[in-house]
Scaffold this active site. Structure first.
Site, mmCIF file in Angstrom:
data_model
loop_
_atom_site.group_PDB
_atom_site.id
_atom_site.type_symbol
_atom_site.label_atom_id
_atom_site.label_comp_id
_atom_site.label_asym_id
_atom_site.label_seq_id
_atom_site.Cartn_x
_atom_site.Cartn_y
_atom_site.Cartn_z
ATOM 1 N N ASP A 52 3.277 4.014 -13.979
ATOM 2 C CA ASP A 52 1.877 3.615 -14.114
ATOM 3 C C ASP A 52 1.014 4.834 -14.398
ATOM 4 O OD1 ASP A 52 -0.293 1.374 -13.344
ATOM 5 O OD2 ASP A 52 -0.948 3.297 -12.524
ATOM 6 N N TYR A 57 -6.219 9.618 -16.440
ATOM 7 C CA TYR A 57 -5.390 10.540 -15.655
ATOM 8 C C TYR A 57 -5.097 11.823 -16.456
ATOM 9 C CZ TYR A 57 -4.401 6.392 -12.746
ATOM 10 O OH TYR A 57 -4.493 5.259 -11.969
ATOM 11 N N LYS A 82 -4.039 2.232 -19.059
ATOM 12 C CA LYS A 82 -5.314 1.539 -18.812
ATOM 13 C C LYS A 82 -6.406 2.114 -19.711
ATOM 14 C CE LYS A 82 -3.813 1.707 -13.990
ATOM 15 N NZ LYS A 82 -3.263 3.072 -13.759
ATOM 16 N N HIS A 115 -9.363 -0.805 -16.845
ATOM 17 C CA HIS A 115 -9.232 0.004 -15.623
ATOM 18 C C HIS A 115 -10.213 -0.422 -14.516
ATOM 19 C CE1 HIS A 115 -7.724 4.248 -14.345
ATOM 20 N NE2 HIS A 115 -7.920 3.492 -13.292
ATOM 21 N N ASN A 247 10.683 6.815 -1.171
ATOM 22 C CA ASN A 247 9.823 5.649 -1.405
ATOM 23 C C ASN A 247 10.541 4.527 -2.165
ATOM 24 O OD1 ASN A 247 7.839 7.116 -0.133
ATOM 25 N ND2 ASN A 247 6.669 7.582 -1.979
HETATM 26 P P1 NAD Z 1 -0.732 6.344 -2.632
HETATM 27 O O1 NAD Z 1 -1.186 5.372 -1.623
HETATM 28 O O2 NAD Z 1 0.483 6.048 -3.436
HETATM 29 O O3 NAD Z 1 -0.574 7.714 -1.859
HETATM 30 C C1 NAD Z 1 -0.077 8.851 -2.484
HETATM 31 C C2 NAD Z 1 -0.076 10.009 -1.508
HETATM 32 O O4 NAD Z 1 0.646 9.677 -0.322
HETATM 33 C C3 NAD Z 1 0.653 11.227 -2.097
HETATM 34 O O5 NAD Z 1 -0.228 12.011 -2.846
HETATM 35 C C4 NAD Z 1 1.180 11.913 -0.858
HETATM 36 O O6 NAD Z 1 0.164 12.721 -0.333
HETATM 37 C C5 NAD Z 1 1.437 10.772 0.094
HETATM 38 N N1 NAD Z 1 2.853 10.336 0.123
HETATM 39 C C6 NAD Z 1 3.495 9.564 -0.787
HETATM 40 N N2 NAD Z 1 4.753 9.311 -0.390
HETATM 41 C C7 NAD Z 1 4.925 9.934 0.802
HETATM 42 C C8 NAD Z 1 6.004 10.049 1.706
HETATM 43 N N3 NAD Z 1 7.163 9.423 1.476
HETATM 44 N N4 NAD Z 1 5.823 10.781 2.829
HETATM 45 C C9 NAD Z 1 4.635 11.383 3.081
HETATM 46 N N5 NAD Z 1 3.580 11.313 2.258
HETATM 47 C C10 NAD Z 1 3.709 10.606 1.123
HETATM 48 O O7 NAD Z 1 -2.006 6.643 -3.585
HETATM 49 P P2 NAD Z 1 -2.326 6.664 -5.131
HETATM 50 O O8 NAD Z 1 -1.574 7.717 -5.824
HETATM 51 O O9 NAD Z 1 -3.803 6.693 -5.256
HETATM 52 O O10 NAD Z 1 -1.850 5.229 -5.660
HETATM 53 C C11 NAD Z 1 -0.626 5.021 -6.306
HETATM 54 C C12 NAD Z 1 -0.823 4.824 -7.796
HETATM 55 O O11 NAD Z 1 -1.748 3.762 -8.046
HETATM 56 C C13 NAD Z 1 -1.486 6.016 -8.504
HETATM 57 O O12 NAD Z 1 -0.620 7.095 -8.671
HETATM 58 C C14 NAD Z 1 -1.941 5.366 -9.781
HETATM 59 O O13 NAD Z 1 -0.860 5.194 -10.681
HETATM 60 C C15 NAD Z 1 -2.439 4.022 -9.260
HETATM 61 N N6 NAD Z 1 -3.896 4.021 -9.006
HETATM 62 C C16 NAD Z 1 -4.672 3.145 -9.702
HETATM 63 C C17 NAD Z 1 -6.033 3.094 -9.502
HETATM 64 C C18 NAD Z 1 -6.858 2.116 -10.273
HETATM 65 O O14 NAD Z 1 -8.088 2.199 -10.229
HETATM 66 N N7 NAD Z 1 -6.253 1.177 -10.972
HETATM 67 C C19 NAD Z 1 -6.653 3.950 -8.579
HETATM 68 C C20 NAD Z 1 -5.848 4.838 -7.869
HETATM 69 C C21 NAD Z 1 -4.480 4.848 -8.073
#
Ligand code: NAD
Length: 285
Positions: A52, A57, A82, A115, A247
């Site tokens: 994604d 980004y 997006k 988006h 994960n």
């Molecule tokens: P997320 O909830 O996936 O959290 C990511 C963070 O959690 C990492 O940076 C790390 O610090 C921590 N983490 C991840 N795995 C871990 C583990 N196993 N142990 C410990 N810490 C861990 O947050 P995100 O990145 O904002 O969301 C996931 C994806 O969603 C994004 O990468 C993006 O592709 C998408 N996204 C979309 C929108 C939108 O507006 N459509 C907004 C934000 C994110």
């Protein structure tokens, strides 16, 4: 480099257009373009088959290169991008799509999303019409939206006659989005969770930690498992290879009904991200 060709452990979700999307994918928000190649490569090596990204980004080029150079057949990797707020509108969305595809170096997208709705700009219906045109042309397999409320979805459906395949929304145990998930279910819209780990903020929650201890898994695995059992598509992000693999390793255990209920009880309606009704970055409104 070796890529597991067999990723049958990851379940698929059938979208309302008949296409299928892996239920668990990988997000690359905030990974700079010059750092994203090894990150996406590690994800594909670990067995993820859905990536994604988004124009905003700024990492479509490195993401696309990692997908192309993986050697995996194009139809084995599900790719989402997006259209950013500044490009909303029919013609500008078509141009933004061409620019995204040039950066990605791919000839079709599996899923293209609006988006954010940016309701004050009132262009999201025309933007979605451009996605319909791209789908008709075969350049995108499925089209959807992101951060849309039930009201925005209803308007798109009423004015275009098409039900978005996916709504990608902020969703995690503190923002469980029960009502919007019910709306989605009533319209055959798939729910995709962004910020599934609360962008990391949920990993030291005491309830999650005690369930993690009980099932002998990590907090991140417990939360991802909760999403899967709810039926969400989920796209956690990490840049750390061990966590990227961790994960994905969520298919060898199950949460009990009580454990799911305990996580459901963490819902306080608290966002880590922006409010879809007011967020307008990139667009003068
Ligand atoms: P997320 O909830 O996936 O959290 C990511 C963070 O959690 C990492 O940076 C790390 O610090 C921590 N983490 C991840 N795995 C871990 C583990 N196993 N142990 C410990 N810490 C861990 O947050 P995100 O990145 O904002 O969301 C996931 C994806 O969603 C994004 O990468 C993006 O592709 C998408 N996204 C979309 C929108 C939108 O507006 N459509 C907004 C934000 C994110």
């Amino acid at each position: 480099m070796t890529f597991r060709s067999e990723t049958s452990a990851i379940p698929s979700i059938v979208l309302n257009d008949g296409n299928v999307i892996p239920q668990l994918g990988f997000g690359v928000f905030l990974v700079p373009d010059d750092e994203v190649f090894p990150v996406v490569t590690a994800a594909l090596e670990a067995g993820y088959r859905s990536i994604d990204t988004a124009a905003i980004y700024g990492n479509e080029a490195g993401t696309g290169r990692a997908i192309r150079e993986s050697g995996l057949p194009r139809d084995e990797v599900y790719v989402t991008s997006k259209v950013w707020n500044s490009e909303q509108g029919f013609d500008s969305t078509l141009r933004a799509f061409d620019a995204s595809m040039a950066r990605l170096g791919l000839d079709y997208l599996d899923l293209y999303l609006v988006h954010w709705p940016v309701p004050a700009a009132d262009r999201y219906v025309d933007t979605f019409r451009a996605l319909q045109a791209l789908k008709t042309q075969g350049r995108v397999r499925s089209i959807g939206v992101s951060n849309f409320t039930a009201e925005h979805l209803s308007r798109v459906i009423a004015e275009t006659g098409e039900i978005p395949a996916v709504n990608q929304i902020e969703l995690h145990p503190r923002l469980a989005q029960r009502e919007l998930r019910e709306f989605h279910a009533g319209h055959a819209i798939a729910t995709e969770a962004w910020g599934p780990l609360g962008q990391g903020t949920l990993l030291d929650d005491r309830t999650i930690a005690s369930i993690a201890a009980a099932v002998d898994r990590t907090p991140a695995q417990v939360i991802i498992r909760w999403h899967l059992q709810l039926g969400n598509i989920v796209i956690p992000k990490s840049v750390t290879p061990s966590r990227i693999a961790e994960n994905l390793d969520v298919f060898g255990f199950e949460l009990s009904r009580d454990q799911v209920a305990a996580i459901n009880a963490l819902d306080t309606g608290t966002r880590v991200g922006d409010d879809p009704n007011t967020f307008s970055q990139g667009l003068d409104v």
